[in-house]
Every structure is written in C-alpha cells, then in structure tokens.
Write a protein that holds these residues in place. Sequence first.
Motif, PDB file in Angstrom:
ATOM      1  N   PHE A   1      31.390  19.205  22.760  1.00 15.36           N
ATOM      2  CA  PHE A   1      30.656  20.465  22.937  1.00 15.36           C
ATOM      3  C   PHE A   1      29.202  20.238  22.530  1.00 15.36           C
ATOM      4  CE2 PHE A   1      33.301  20.293  19.106  1.00 15.36           C
ATOM      5  CZ  PHE A   1      32.340  20.223  18.111  1.00 15.36           C
ATOM      6  N   PRO A   2      28.299  21.146  22.920  1.00 13.63           N
ATOM      7  CA  PRO A   2      26.886  20.983  22.555  1.00 13.63           C
ATOM      8  C   PRO A   2      26.678  21.074  21.045  1.00 13.63           C
ATOM      9  CG  PRO A   2      27.142  22.519  24.390  1.00 13.63           C
ATOM     10  CD  PRO A   2      28.517  22.275  23.847  1.00 13.63           C
ATOM     11  N   VAL A   3      25.813  20.203  20.525  1.00  6.69           N
ATOM     12  CA  VAL A   3      25.455  20.205  19.102  1.00  6.69           C
ATOM     13  C   VAL A   3      23.940  20.049  18.992  1.00  6.69           C
ATOM     14  CG1 VAL A   3      27.676  19.222  18.372  1.00  6.69           C
ATOM     15  CG2 VAL A   3      25.751  17.694  18.871  1.00  6.69           C
ATOM     16  N   GLU A   4      23.438  20.119  17.774  1.00 12.94           N
ATOM     17  CA  GLU A   4      22.010  19.897  17.553  1.00 12.94           C
ATOM     18  C   GLU A   4      21.682  18.414  17.744  1.00 12.94           C
ATOM     19  OE1 GLU A   4      19.494  22.113  16.912  1.00 12.94           O
ATOM     20  OE2 GLU A   4      21.065  23.575  17.433  1.00 12.94           O
ATOM     21  N   PRO A   5      20.505  18.108  18.302  1.00 10.53           N
ATOM     22  CA  PRO A   5      20.112  16.699  18.474  1.00 10.53           C
ATOM     23  C   PRO A   5      20.012  15.976  17.128  1.00 10.53           C
ATOM     24  CG  PRO A   5      18.703  18.157  19.770  1.00 10.53           C
ATOM     25  CD  PRO A   5      19.518  19.043  18.870  1.00 10.53           C
ATOM     26  N   GLN A   6      20.234  14.671  17.166  1.00 13.08           N
ATOM     27  CA  GLN A   6      20.072  13.833  15.982  1.00 13.08           C
ATOM     28  C   GLN A   6      19.032  12.757  16.262  1.00 13.08           C
ATOM     29  OE1 GLN A   6      23.676  12.258  14.295  1.00 13.08           O
ATOM     30  NE2 GLN A   6      24.737  14.246  14.334  1.00 13.08           N
ATOM     31  N   LYS A   7      18.122  12.579  15.337  1.00 11.49           N
ATOM     32  CA  LYS A   7      16.986  11.691  15.533  1.00 11.49           C
ATOM     33  C   LYS A   7      17.406  10.265  15.905  1.00 11.49           C
ATOM     34  CE  LYS A   7      12.585  10.414  13.423  1.00 11.49           C
ATOM     35  NZ  LYS A   7      11.716  10.543  12.222  1.00 11.49           N
ATOM     36  N   GLU A   8      18.519   9.791  15.336  1.00 11.28           N
ATOM     37  CA  GLU A   8      18.938   8.409  15.584  1.00 11.28           C
ATOM     38  C   GLU A   8      19.311   8.164  17.045  1.00 11.28           C
ATOM     39  OE1 GLU A   8      22.943   7.293  14.069  1.00 11.28           O
ATOM     40  OE2 GLU A   8      22.989   9.365  13.296  1.00 11.28           O
ATOM     41  N   PHE A   9      19.588   9.235  17.792  1.00  9.52           N
ATOM     42  CA  PHE A   9      19.957   9.095  19.198  1.00  9.52           C
ATOM     43  C   PHE A   9      18.833   9.541  20.134  1.00  9.52           C
ATOM     44  CE2 PHE A   9      24.292   9.963  17.266  1.00  9.52           C
ATOM     45  CZ  PHE A   9      24.661   8.622  17.257  1.00  9.52           C
ATOM     46  N   ASP A  10      17.646   9.707  19.612  1.00  4.84           N
ATOM     47  CA  ASP A  10      16.519  10.137  20.431  1.00  4.84           C
ATOM     48  C   ASP A  10      16.131   9.033  21.417  1.00  4.84           C
ATOM     49  OD1 ASP A  10      14.472  11.962  21.185  1.00  4.84           O
ATOM     50  OD2 ASP A  10      13.025  10.739  20.099  1.00  4.84           O
ATOM     51  N   GLY A  11      15.850   9.405  22.656  1.00  3.15           N
ATOM     52  CA  GLY A  11      15.447   8.417  23.646  1.00  3.15           C
ATOM     53  C   GLY A  11      15.383   9.013  25.036  1.00  3.15           C
ATOM     54  N   THR A  12      15.038   8.185  26.009  1.00  2.00           N
ATOM     55  CA  THR A  12      14.937   8.627  27.401  1.00  2.00           C
ATOM     56  C   THR A  12      16.276   8.554  28.115  1.00  2.00           C
ATOM     57  OG1 THR A  12      12.644   7.866  27.492  1.00  2.00           O
ATOM     58  CG2 THR A  12      13.756   8.231  29.596  1.00  2.00           C
ATOM     59  N   LEU A  13      16.999   7.438  27.926  1.00  2.60           N
ATOM     60  CA  LEU A  13      18.270   7.246  28.619  1.00  2.60           C
ATOM     61  C   LEU A  13      19.253   6.537  27.694  1.00  2.60           C
ATOM     62  CD1 LEU A  13      19.734   7.560  31.400  1.00  2.60           C
ATOM     63  CD2 LEU A  13      19.043   5.197  31.883  1.00  2.60           C
ATOM     64  N   ALA A  14      20.495   7.035  27.658  1.00  2.00           N
ATOM     65  CA  ALA A  14      21.542   6.443  26.822  1.00  2.00           C
ATOM     66  C   ALA A  14      22.742   6.072  27.686  1.00  2.00           C
ATOM     67  CB  ALA A  14      21.969   7.427  25.732  1.00  2.00           C
ATOM     68  N   PHE A  15      23.364   4.958  27.339  1.00  2.00           N
ATOM     69  CA  PHE A  15      24.600   4.532  28.004  1.00  2.00           C
ATOM     70  C   PHE A  15      25.621   4.136  26.949  1.00  2.00           C
ATOM     71  CE2 PHE A  15      27.244   0.937  29.503  1.00  2.00           C
ATOM     72  CZ  PHE A  15      28.032   1.647  30.400  1.00  2.00           C
ATOM     73  N   LEU A  16      26.869   4.600  27.145  1.00  2.00           N
ATOM     74  CA  LEU A  16      27.958   4.296  26.224  1.00  2.00           C
ATOM     75  C   LEU A  16      29.112   3.677  27.004  1.00  2.00           C
ATOM     76  CD1 LEU A  16      29.220   4.559  23.375  1.00  2.00           C
ATOM     77  CD2 LEU A  16      29.981   6.845  24.016  1.00  2.00           C
ATOM     78  N   GLY A  17      29.465   2.444  26.658  1.00  2.00           N
ATOM     79  CA  GLY A  17      30.585   1.777  27.344  1.00  2.00           C
ATOM     80  C   GLY A  17      30.802   0.393  26.768  1.00  2.00           C
ATOM     81  N   ASN A  18      32.050  -0.005  26.632  1.00  2.00           N
ATOM     82  CA  ASN A  18      32.357  -1.340  26.142  1.00  2.00           C
ATOM     83  C   ASN A  18      31.994  -2.393  27.180  1.00  2.00           C
ATOM     84  OD1 ASN A  18      33.424  -0.286  23.742  1.00  2.00           O
ATOM     85  ND2 ASN A  18      35.481  -0.105  24.618  1.00  2.00           N
ATOM     86  N   ARG A  19      31.697  -3.594  26.692  1.00  2.00           N
ATOM     87  CA  ARG A  19      31.331  -4.690  27.588  1.00  2.00           C
ATOM     88  C   ARG A  19      32.589  -5.250  28.246  1.00  2.00           C
ATOM     89  NH1 ARG A  19      27.818  -9.963  25.551  1.00  2.00           N
ATOM     90  NH2 ARG A  19      27.349 -10.862  27.614  1.00  2.00           N
TER      91      ARG A  19
END
Length: 367
Positions: free
Chosen positions: A180-198
């Motif tokens: 669900f939506p939460v408040e942003p966290q500085k450690e994840f600040d950026g333009t584009l994020a990708f999450l996935g195992n190699r």
Amino acid sequence: MKRDLKIAFFGSSIVSAYWNGAATYYRGIVKALHKMGHEVTFYEPDIYERQKHRDIEDPEWCKVVVYPEDKVSLQALLREASEADVIIKASGVGAFDDFLEDAVVQLKKDDNLIIFWDVDAPATLDRIESDPSDPFNALVPRYDFVLTYGGGQPVIDAYERNGAKRCIPIYNALDTDTHFPVEPQKEFDGTLAFLGNRLPDREKRVEEFFIKPAQNLSEEKFLLGGSGWGDKSMPKNIKYLGHVYTKDHNAFNCTPKAVLNISRDSMAKYGFSPATRVFEAAGAGACLITDYWKGIETFFEPGKEILVANSGEEVEMILAGLTSEKAKQIGDAAYKKVLSAHTYEHRAELLESVISEKLKAETKPVE
C-alpha cells in the motif's frame, strides 16, 4: 451451502522471500483463502538459508510446516497431507521436486483434488516439450488441474496439448494488507528503481532496460534491489541495495519517480505473465515502466495506468519526458485499477469456484 476445505500445499516457502519470488504470491492467495474459511497447511523445505532470512513469523492465516531436506520426513508429511480435501504441489519447491510430483499424484482419491500449481509455467513447458523423456510428461494428465500464475491462452494451450485435463491461470495480484502507499524514504530516493534477483534469463534484459539507460543518463540516480548483483559491473549512478525485505517494498516503490518491471525471457515469450512486482508497485501507487509483453492491456491501460518500453532507448525517452506530476497521475490510476480488479481476493474467488465446482461434480452420487 459452501464447503470449507482442508488444503495441503507443498511449495518453496511462504515465510521467506529470500531467493523466492513466489513468497508474496503464496501469501496473498493463502491469506485470501483463509478469509473465506478454508484451512491451509503449507509445507516448505529448510533449504537455501531461507529460514535465516524470514520476512514473517508463522502467520495466523495458515499452518506452516518446515521440514528437513530428507525423504523420510517428507514421506511422513505426505501421509498427513493425504487427509486433505485438496493437495497442491507447486513447481520449484527446491528439494525432491520430481519425487513430490509423483508422490502427490499417488494421493488421488474419489473425494479429493490433486493440483499442480506452476509458478514458472514457461520454464516447465520449455523443459518438458524439449525432452519427451522428462518424467513429468507422464504425470501432467493425472492431475485434476494445472494452475499457473501467468501465461494466458498460450500457456493453457501448451499445457492442454501436453495432456492437462484443465489448465487455469491464477494471476499474480495485490495483497492489500502488505502492499500500500507509504511515505517516501530518503534511502530509496532516485529516478528509476528495479527490484529482481539475478537470473540467467533476465540478466541481458536488465542490461538493456536498466543498466544501459543508467550509463546514458549519468546525472540521474538509479536503484537496484535483489540478490546476486554484487559482482555485476555497473555505472556509479546505480545504487545497489542487495536483498530488499518485503517490509521495505512499499517505500522502495513509492519513493523514486518511477519503478521498472523487467520480464524474464521465458515470461516475455509466452506473455500474459505480469510479475508479482507489477501489482506490488501498483498497490503502492508507483509509476510503473515495463518492458513489453503480450497481454499487458489485459491488466493495465498502457499510457494511462502503466508505461511501456520496447527497448532501453525507450526507457530513456520515457524518463526524459516524465514529470513528477505525470508520474503521480499514472501511479494513482494504476492504484485504482489494481484495487478494483487485481487483488488476491479476486484471484481466490476464482480458485474457490473452480475447486468447489470440481469437487461437487466428483462427489455427486450416481443415480
């Protein structure tokens, strides 16, 4: 009158997402079944250090049985599971898969259902169609159902061509209790994020859709989460986070301007295979950019609820024109769509109707 079912589920892990992308999917489905009144026991092996990297304690919505990696323990649990109304063997358990696929079929009775639940149908189908001697080929027709978490009509056709009595996709979805939506966290600040195992059949697409755009947009900040990327050569503007625990997924999705979905080769080939991450991100109100795969429009409206890129260059073009306001509009639209049509309650209702219909037909007295 609705019948409450006892369900035995042999899967990789429901308590740990460590090297286990199916965890969120299992949790969502099982939790929704519990809310409907069904009783689920989830059997998982103690392998790959997953128990050391748990995301959750044993939940109240199912009984979890963690067993050692030996057949004696597993055979005892199979005897216990034989009393269930529905017995499920998932693909990719990670220990004694071949043995379990055959052993579960042996538990078939007149008043129960035996189900193979394929959480990686493209890989399974490629394997059995390229090797006629694969022992699973002979087992497919003996399951009452083959369920898949993606693939659409191409996978249905392929499984039925290989002898499945009936193949039904139960797609990934949103677990509204977890994502669900939460408040942003500085450690994840950026333009584009990708999450996935190699993974081998994802890596080249990650290079094309994520690493190459990062190289060309050197002033922008990119975030990479997931296991196995530590020794991967990448530009300095990519911040590598390692394994991101489920509790941090919402902030990971909410904080950057956009989140990227990259399909594995096999998933893109068959289409109709939205990854769990797609619904997690939409459930957090993220602006999602995805590589193209057939069937996207079945789940989200391109351009309005999701952005689609056919290459790394198109990812760069999207980011160049993406304002924070536009990103928010897309994220909000995706959030509304996923709540209205793509929660695990929606998926569990389909599953319940299919199982109940089949059990009713099998236990109907002969006149």
